[in-house]
Design a protein around this motif. Structure first.
Motif: not given
Length: 367
Positions: A204-216
């Motif tokens: 689930d990491v990539y989509p969260a990073l892509e959406r901006g819900t993760l910064d890193a």
């Protein structure tokens, strides 16, 4: 009576004994080597062929060593349970075993973080040594016994990368408010510096990073990070992953199911885990360098954490460990054991291993 007759009678007598022995031994052997079918849930997606492949490699070793009598079917996250629910599935008997880092479950008991490795802890070889020769195995399994489980070292990533960031991180202030996917106790250490840690399952990491819900996001190292595609949405690639100097994975087994195994199956399981452990570390050593070169060629910008960030992180880690030690007797016992071991081995490491490695790195272009 002729010599020939005597030989014939002796042969028939021996053959009869062999036949009798065969009728007794065959069922005994069958009984001691039963056919067993287990299910294993991995915490890692199938696309990560090294870390998921370690569970498959372990299962292959088990089958080969038992002439196919002990079969283990490996499942990816979501096929039975989610990647972060592997220990729960083992505990309640939904599966017989799981391949997972036990630091995923520090919410149950902080001491489990020591089983995988803690920030500013041990490198891969030291972690494995502490596990087998300095009490680590007993410490962690005493905790897991409360969750109806027993664990075996079954993989190590080596020192991990510091992760992909959407912006540069130059000062400690740059960490404040940063939404960072990070596992284990590293997230809690960084939280003391203002980071907002997120424990997100690998798939689930990539989509969260892509959406901006993760910064890193950090995961393992170049080979897996390339497969996960982090470079497409974050270009700054940091090192080192000081929170995972040598991240150990485990085969976590339901205690009842393990106890039911014949002793020689228990021994085979242990050795298959050790062999899979070596396979995983060797595979990552073989593939990470080339993956890093490919990502740099594709635009990844390598960075190292500044000395100020490293020092602030170390200070935060030591403060956090002091806090945990007052709350968890198990953590204090394990942490004290790990620190004593680290203090004992680092002078030898500095004199020999470190000196050799640094010389070879400095002179690598001369060959």
């Amino acid at each position: 009576m002729t010599t020939t007759t005597l030989k014939r009678r002796n042969f028939l007598k021996g053959a009869g004994l062999a036949a009798v022995a065969g009728t007794v031994a065959a069922p005994a052997i069958a009984q001691s080597s039963p056919e067993i079918r287990w299910r294993l849930t991995s915490s890692f997606p199938k696309s990560l062929d090294t870390i998921f492949g370690t569970a498959e490699t372990f299962a292959k070793y088990m089958s080969e060593a038992t002439d196919g009598k002990f079969q283990i079917q490996v499942f990816a996250p979501g096929e039975i349970v989610g990647g972060l629910q592997a220990l729960d599935a083992v505990q309640n008997g939904a599966v017989e075993c799981a391949h997972t880092p036990v630091y995923f479950y520090t919410g149950k008991e902080p001491a489990l973080g020591l089983g995988t490795g803690i920030p500013f802890g041990l490198n891969a070889r030291q972690q494995h040594s502490w596990w087998h020769f300095a009490g680590g195995k007993d410490l962690i399994n005493d905790v897991l016994a409360r969750f109806n489980a027993v664990s075996f070292a079954c993989g190590n990533s080596g020192t991990q990368m510091g992760g992909f960031f959407r912006k540069e991180i130059n000062t400690v202030d740059d960490l404040k408010g940063l939404k960072f996917r990070i596992g284990g106790l590293g997230g809690q250490v960084l939280a003391k510096l203002g980071v907002v840690p997120q424990q997100v399952a690998p798939g689930d990491v990539y989509p969260a990073l892509e959406r901006g819900t993760l910064d890193a996001a950090e995961f393992v190292g170049p080979y897996d990070d390339e497969k996960l595609g982090f470079l497409k949405v974050a270009k700054y690639y940091y090192a080192p992953g000081w929170w995972e100097g040598g991240a150990m994975l485990h085969l976590v087994v339901n205690q009842q199911k393990y106890s039911e195994l014949p002793k020689h199956y228990q021994a085979i399981l242990f050795h298959a885990c050790e062999a899979a452990n070596n396979w995983m570390l060797a595979k990552y050593d073989a593939v990470n360098g080339a993956a890093l070169r490919r990502m740099v060629g594709a635009g990844a910008e390598l960075r190292t954490f500044s000395p100020a960030i490293m020092e602030a992180s170390l200070k935060a880690a030591n403060e956090y460990y002091a806090e945990l030690s007052t709350k968890s007797p198990d953590f204090k016992k394990g942490y004290d054991s790990m620190v004593a071991y680290r203090n004992d081995v680092l002078p030898w490491w500095q004199l020999n291993e470190y000196a050799f490695d640094t010389f070879m790195i400095r002179t690598r272009g001369r060959a």
